[in-house]
Design an enzyme around this catalytic site. Structure first.
Site, PDB file in Angstrom:
ATOM      1  N   LYS A 315       0.811  -1.218   0.000  1.00 26.24           N
ATOM      2  CA  LYS A 315       0.000   0.000   0.000  1.00 26.24           C
ATOM      3  C   LYS A 315       0.841   1.262   0.000  1.00 26.24           C
ATOM      4  O   LYS A 315       2.032   1.246   0.289  1.00 26.24           O
ATOM      5  CB  LYS A 315      -0.982  -0.029   1.171  1.00 26.24           C
ATOM      6  CG  LYS A 315      -2.112  -1.023   0.918  1.00 26.24           C
ATOM      7  CD  LYS A 315      -3.255  -0.911   1.884  1.00 26.24           C
ATOM      8  CE  LYS A 315      -4.400  -1.813   1.424  1.00 26.24           C
ATOM      9  NZ  LYS A 315      -5.475  -1.895   2.432  1.00 26.24           N
ATOM     10  N   ARG A 349      -4.064 -10.095   4.759  1.00 27.54           N
ATOM     11  CA  ARG A 349      -4.434 -10.120   3.348  1.00 27.54           C
ATOM     12  C   ARG A 349      -3.239  -9.601   2.553  1.00 27.54           C
ATOM     13  O   ARG A 349      -2.836  -8.451   2.697  1.00 27.54           O
ATOM     14  CB  ARG A 349      -5.671  -9.250   3.116  1.00 27.54           C
ATOM     15  CG  ARG A 349      -6.190  -9.249   1.690  1.00 27.54           C
ATOM     16  CD  ARG A 349      -7.452  -8.393   1.592  1.00 27.54           C
ATOM     17  NE  ARG A 349      -7.983  -8.370   0.236  1.00 27.54           N
ATOM     18  CZ  ARG A 349      -7.604  -7.529  -0.714  1.00 27.54           C
ATOM     19  NH1 ARG A 349      -6.668  -6.611  -0.444  1.00 27.54           N
ATOM     20  NH2 ARG A 349      -8.127  -7.582  -1.912  1.00 27.54           N
TER      21      ARG A 349
END
Length: 378
Positions: A315, A349
């Site tokens: 991210k 995840r």
């Protein structure tokens, strides 16, 4: 009127000679009401209060002692509505050591492998949009140690445009159908649309990973009816707008309140609490410092009684910290996985399952040694 009252309600009727709509305002039973306010006093039982509509809040002149301006706030001060109290009692009976998917209990920690079937994914854009490529990548993720596969057909990166139901189904349904026939690993559909979830569940998915935490009014009844598992994530606004406002007066407090509300809606709809995970939503309406705090903040959510999913993989905040582009963030992602696991995360995840598996093994060994004590004999 019932004689046994939970508390007193004062309904404001006149302010400075002007009649107002009958919006209830809740005060402590003994309070000094400042002039020129006039109030009608009503004694309400708990059941009568719960039957009232949600109220519009009112302000009271200086000198008043306004405690409650909404029914939900009144209940919070009293320990929660009957439904909230029932849900919390049920959560206290559960030990969040596993996640129920189908009829199986999957013990934490778990690795959820990401399979993006979108042309505009921030990480895997267009790499797995063809069925053969998606299936081959899924096979690799399973071989590397993925215990759940999360299949998505709509990018929710900051600024991403929404995708209609038919296009999203075109992207994910053939993949889910083929995977369900080939593998026993649980399949998750990453969607906020109930219709996409319904079709995916019919073809073999058993989890709905919902970044909107049930914003679609048909989602939670569907999850309950199909006895599916559900991930409720925090997101402020929509992907197109979520990074415009990242200010929180109380980051963890606001997220806990949001996620508890999602749990209550799910419980009210009949969703099995054992099938629910909560996700604080790293990267969804948070800045770099907030994402870092959430990365190591899973234990703050222990009060909600459910496992916590953390999704730091590749991210933007990792790029801000390391200066690396998205294709070079796997090392930072593995470090983030280790930090999250050591801080109490239940499910990770990730894109790089092999690296995350190593991080999981290391963090598990560190946690075990920490529990034994560094002075333990070998």
């Amino acid at each position: 009127m019932a004689t046994s009252t939970a508390f007193t309600l004062y309904r404001e009727t006149i302010v400075q000679g002007v009649s107002l709509p009958p919006w209830p305002v809740f005060f402590a039973p003994a309070v000094s009401i400042p002039a020129p306010h006039a109030f009608e006093r009503l004694e309400l039982s708990a059941s009568e209060l719960n039957a009232l509509p949600v109220e519009q809040p009112l302000s009271v002149a200086e000198g008043g002692s306004l405690l409650f301006a909404r029914r939900a706030e009144a209940w919070r001060q009293l320990g929660g509505s009957p439904l909230e109290q029932e849900m919390r009692a049920a959560l206290q009976q559960l030990r969040p050591a596993s996640w129920r998917i189908g009829e199986q209990e999957h013990r934490f920690p778990l690795l959820m492998g990401i399979l993006n079937c979108t042309p505009d994914s921030f990480s895997d854009g267009a790499r797995y949009t063809h069925l053969d490529a998606a299936l081959a990548h899924a096979q690799r993720l399973i071989e590397e140690g993925a215990q759940v596969l999360d299949v998505g057909g709509e990018s929710t990166r900051p600024g991403a445009d929404a995708v209609d139901v038919e296009e999203e189904c075109r992207r994910v349904l053939p993949v889910i159908e083929a995977l369900a026939k080939r593998h026993a690993v649980p399949l998750s559909v990453d969607t906020r649309k109930a219709e996409v979830a319904r079709r995916a569940l019919e073809l073999g998915a058993s989890v709905v990973n919902d970044v909107s935490a049930g914003a679609d009014p048909e989602m939670l009844p569907l999850v309950a009816e199909r006895r599916a598992s559900w991930v409720a994530m925090h997101m402020r606004g929509q992907p197109q707008t979520m990074q415009r406002d990242t200010h929180y007066a109380d980051l963890f407090g606001e997220l806990i309140e949001y996620l508890e509300s999602a749990l209550l809606r799910a419980y009210s709809a009949g969703v099995d609490l054992r099938r629910i995970l909560i996700d604080p939503g790293l990267g969804f309406g948070k800045d770099m410092r907030q994402n870092t705090a959430l990365l190591v903040g899973s234990r703050h959510f222990a009060c909600l009684g459910r496992g916590v999913l953390i999704g730091p993989s590749r991210k933007r905040f990792l790029g801000e910290l390391t200066g690396r582009e998205v294709q070079h963030r796997d090392a930072a992602s593995c470090a983030a996985v280790t930090a999250a696991l050591l801080s109490g995360a239940s499910v990770l995840r990730v894109h790089d399952v092999a690296g995350a598996r190593d991080a999981l093994l290391l963090s598990s060994a560190v946690s075990e040694q920490s529990e034994r004590g560094s002075w333990a004999r070998f």
